[in-house]
Design an enzyme around this catalytic site. Structure first.
Site, PDB file in Angstrom:
ATOM      1  N   ARG A  84     -70.192  71.268 -41.423  1.00  0.00           N
ATOM      2  CA  ARG A  84     -68.980  71.593 -42.163  1.00  0.00           C
ATOM      3  C   ARG A  84     -68.889  73.063 -42.577  1.00  0.00           C
ATOM      4  NH1 ARG A  84     -68.651  67.111 -46.011  1.00  0.00           N
ATOM      5  NH2 ARG A  84     -70.156  66.232 -44.617  1.00  0.00           N
ATOM      6  N   THR A  85     -69.987  73.659 -42.994  1.00  0.00           N
ATOM      7  CA  THR A  85     -69.889  75.050 -43.467  1.00  0.00           C
ATOM      8  C   THR A  85     -69.509  75.989 -42.325  1.00  0.00           C
ATOM      9  OG1 THR A  85     -71.553  74.555 -45.140  1.00  0.00           O
ATOM     10  CG2 THR A  85     -71.112  76.871 -44.734  1.00  0.00           C
ATOM     11  N   LYS A 112     -86.568  83.254 -28.555  1.00  0.00           N
ATOM     12  CA  LYS A 112     -87.449  84.014 -27.659  1.00  0.00           C
ATOM     13  C   LYS A 112     -88.353  84.947 -28.453  1.00  0.00           C
ATOM     14  CE  LYS A 112     -83.726  84.046 -24.302  1.00  0.00           C
ATOM     15  NZ  LYS A 112     -82.562  84.890 -24.066  1.00  0.00           N
ATOM     16  N   ARG A 134     -76.608  81.850 -42.438  1.00  0.00           N
ATOM     17  CA  ARG A 134     -77.379  80.764 -43.052  1.00  0.00           C
ATOM     18  C   ARG A 134     -78.804  80.860 -42.537  1.00  0.00           C
ATOM     19  NH1 ARG A 134     -75.826  74.486 -43.678  1.00  0.00           N
ATOM     20  NH2 ARG A 134     -74.634  75.445 -45.353  1.00  0.00           N
ATOM     21  N   HIS A 162     -75.991  78.943 -52.434  1.00  0.00           N
ATOM     22  CA  HIS A 162     -74.951  78.587 -51.464  1.00  0.00           C
ATOM     23  C   HIS A 162     -73.621  78.882 -52.177  1.00  0.00           C
ATOM     24  CE1 HIS A 162     -72.765  76.755 -48.342  1.00  0.00           C
ATOM     25  NE2 HIS A 162     -73.314  75.550 -48.289  1.00  0.00           N
TER      26      HIS A 162
HETATM   27  N1  ASP Z   1     -74.410  71.323 -47.192  1.00  0.00           N
HETATM   28  C1  ASP Z   1     -75.193  71.699 -48.337  1.00  0.00           C
HETATM   29  C2  ASP Z   1     -76.194  72.789 -47.995  1.00  0.00           C
HETATM   30  O1  ASP Z   1     -76.116  73.372 -46.945  1.00  0.00           O
HETATM   31  C3  ASP Z   1     -75.809  70.552 -49.006  1.00  0.00           C
HETATM   32  C4  ASP Z   1     -76.785  69.757 -48.178  1.00  0.00           C
HETATM   33  O2  ASP Z   1     -77.086  70.095 -47.046  1.00  0.00           O
HETATM   34  O3  ASP Z   1     -77.247  68.756 -48.722  1.00  0.00           O
HETATM   35  O4  ASP Z   1     -77.056  73.080 -48.794  1.00  0.00           O
END
Ligand code: ASP
Length: 339
Positions: A84-85, A112, A134, A162
Site C-alpha cells: 500500500r505505501t 549484487k 523504505r 513512518h
Molecule cells: N505498513 C506499516 C509499516 O510499514 C505497518 C505494518 O507493516 O505493520 O510499518
C-alpha cells in the site's frame, strides 16, 4: 443539483487558493526532507494536513488530474516489501503529473552487493526531485538523505519512523472527530517493533492528544514511557473512555524469539473484539495501518464494521497526504542542499 455544483466549485477554489498562496511563497514548508515526525512543530503538521485535506476533496472529483509536478521525477526506492505505501506514493505522484520510477530491490544492484549509499549516489546522478525510501534499518533513510541533493521522504525505516502513516492517521482522525487536541488515543499491540507507533506518538503529542500504549510487557520497550505516554498491559483498563483505538500488526518478521505463548492467547488478551471495544467510548474510532492479521490483533467483524472502522478511509487519506508531502517538498527543492 445547484448545491452540488456550488460545493464542487467551492472545493476546487479552495485548492486553487491554497496552491496560489503556496506558489507565491505565503505558505512555506520549512524542511528539505521528511525523515520523521519528531521535531516537526504543530504548525508544520497542520500545514501538511491542510494541504492534504484539499487534495482529498479534489481526488474525489472525476476530472482530478493535476500538473504541479509535471517534469519532476520521483523515485520510489523500496529495500523492504510494501504494497500500500509504494502504490500510494506512486498514485500520489502521478496525480500531480510527475514521472515515477519504482526501484524494486529484487531486481536492483543491491542484490549484487551494491551498498545503500552506492545505490543512492547512482540514483542521485539521474537528478530525481524526490527519493521515497523504505529500509529495514532504523536511520538508513537519514543517512541516505545526507548523501544526495534531492528531497528524501522516509517511507518507513526499521522500527524508527513512518511519518506519512502518522500524517494519514492524523488526517483521518481530524476529519472524523473535527480535532486532534484533547482526544484520548490508545495504540495497541506490537509497540516494540512498530515505526507506526513511534511516529504516531510524536504527532499526537505535538497536536495535544493524550496517548496510551496497550501491549504485553514483552512488546513494550521500557524506555517508551519517556515519550510522554501512559502504558497499560491490559486492554480492558487501557481502552477505558478512549476516543481512538489504533491497532498494530504483530510484526513476526521482526521477532527473533517468542514474545507471547501463542497466537490464540495473544488474541484472547490483546486482540480487538467487541467485548474489549465496549470499554472505549461508544463512538470510538477503530484504526489499523495495514496489513491486518485478522483474528490475531483484530477480529474481522470489528475491522469490517463500517460504522466504527476507519481502516479503508486511512488508505484514501494516504494518497492525499503523500500528495501534500510531494507538493510541499518539491516546491523548495533546490537540488544542491542535502540538509
Ligand atoms: N505498513 C506499516 C509499516 O510499514 C505497518 C505494518 O507493516 O505493520 O510499518
Amino acid at each position: 443539483m445547484v448545491k452540488t455544483a456550488t460545493c464542487a466549485f467551492r472545493k476546487a477554489s479552495l485548492l486553487c487558493r491554497f496552491m496560489s498562496e503556496f506558489a507565491s511563497g505565503k505558505i512555506r514548508f520549512p524542511h528539505s526532507h521528511l525523515l520523521g515526525i519528531e521535531g516537526l512543530t504543530s504548525n508544520v503538521i497542520s500545514l501538511l494536513l491542510d494541504c492534504a485535506e484539499n487534495f482529498v476533496e479534489h481526488n474525489r472529483q472525476t476530472d482530478n488530474k493535476l500538473s504541479s509536478l509535471s517534469g519532476r521525477t520521483i523515485i520510489n526506492l523500496f529495500f523492504e516489501e510494501s504494497t500500500r505505501t509504494r502504490t500510494s506514493f506512486e498514485l500520489a505522484a502521478k496525480q500531480l503529473g510527475a514521472n515515477v520510477i519504482n526501484m524494486s530491490v529484487a531486481t536492483s544492484s543491491v542484490k549484487k552487493g551494491e551498498t545503500l549509499i552506492d545505490t543512492a549516489m547512482t540514483l542521485n546522478a539521474m537528478h530525481p526531485d524526490v527519493l521515497v525510501v523504505r529500509h529495514s534499518e532504523s536511520g538508513a533513510v537519514k543517512l541516505l538523505s545526507e548523501k544526495v541533493n534531492c528531497a528524501v521522504i522516509n517511507a518507513g525505516d526499521g522500527r524508527h519512523e513512518h511519518p506519512t502513516q502518522a500524517l494519514l492517521d492524523a488526517l483521518t482522525i481530524r476529519r472524523r472527530k473535527g480535532h486532534i487536541s484533547g482526544l484520548l488515543v490508545a495504540i495497541c499491540g506490537d509497540i516494540a517493533h512498530s515505526r507506526v507507533a513511534r511516529s504516531n506518538i510524536h504527532l499526537l503529542n505535538a497536536m495535544g492528544a493524550q496517548v496510551r500504549l496497550i501491549a504485553p510487557k514483552t512488546l513494550i520497550p521500557s524506555s517508551i514511557a519517556k515519550m510522554g505516554v501512559e502504558v497499560f498491559n491490559n486492554m480492558e483498563e487501557g481502552l477505558q473512555d478512549c476516543d481512538i483505538v489504533m491497532m498494530l500488526r504483530l510484526q513476526s518478521e521482526r521477532m527473533s524469539s517468542g514474545f507471547f505463548p501463542s497466537i490464540r492467547e495473544y488474541f484472547h488478551f490483546f486482540g480487538l473484539d467487541y467485548k474489549k471495544l465496549a470499554n472505549a467510548k461508544d463512538d470510538a474510532l477503530i484504526m489499523h495501518p495495514g496489513p491486518m492479521n485478522r483474528g490475531v490483533e483484530i477480529a474481522s467483524e470489528v475491522a469490517d464494521d463500517l460504522g466504527r472502522s476507519a481502516i479503508r478511509e486511512q488508505v484514501e487519506m494516504g494518497v492525499a497526504v503523500r500528495m501534500a508531502c510531494l507538493e510541499l517538498l518539491t516546491a523548495i527543492s533546490t537540488k544542491g542542499n542535502g540538509t
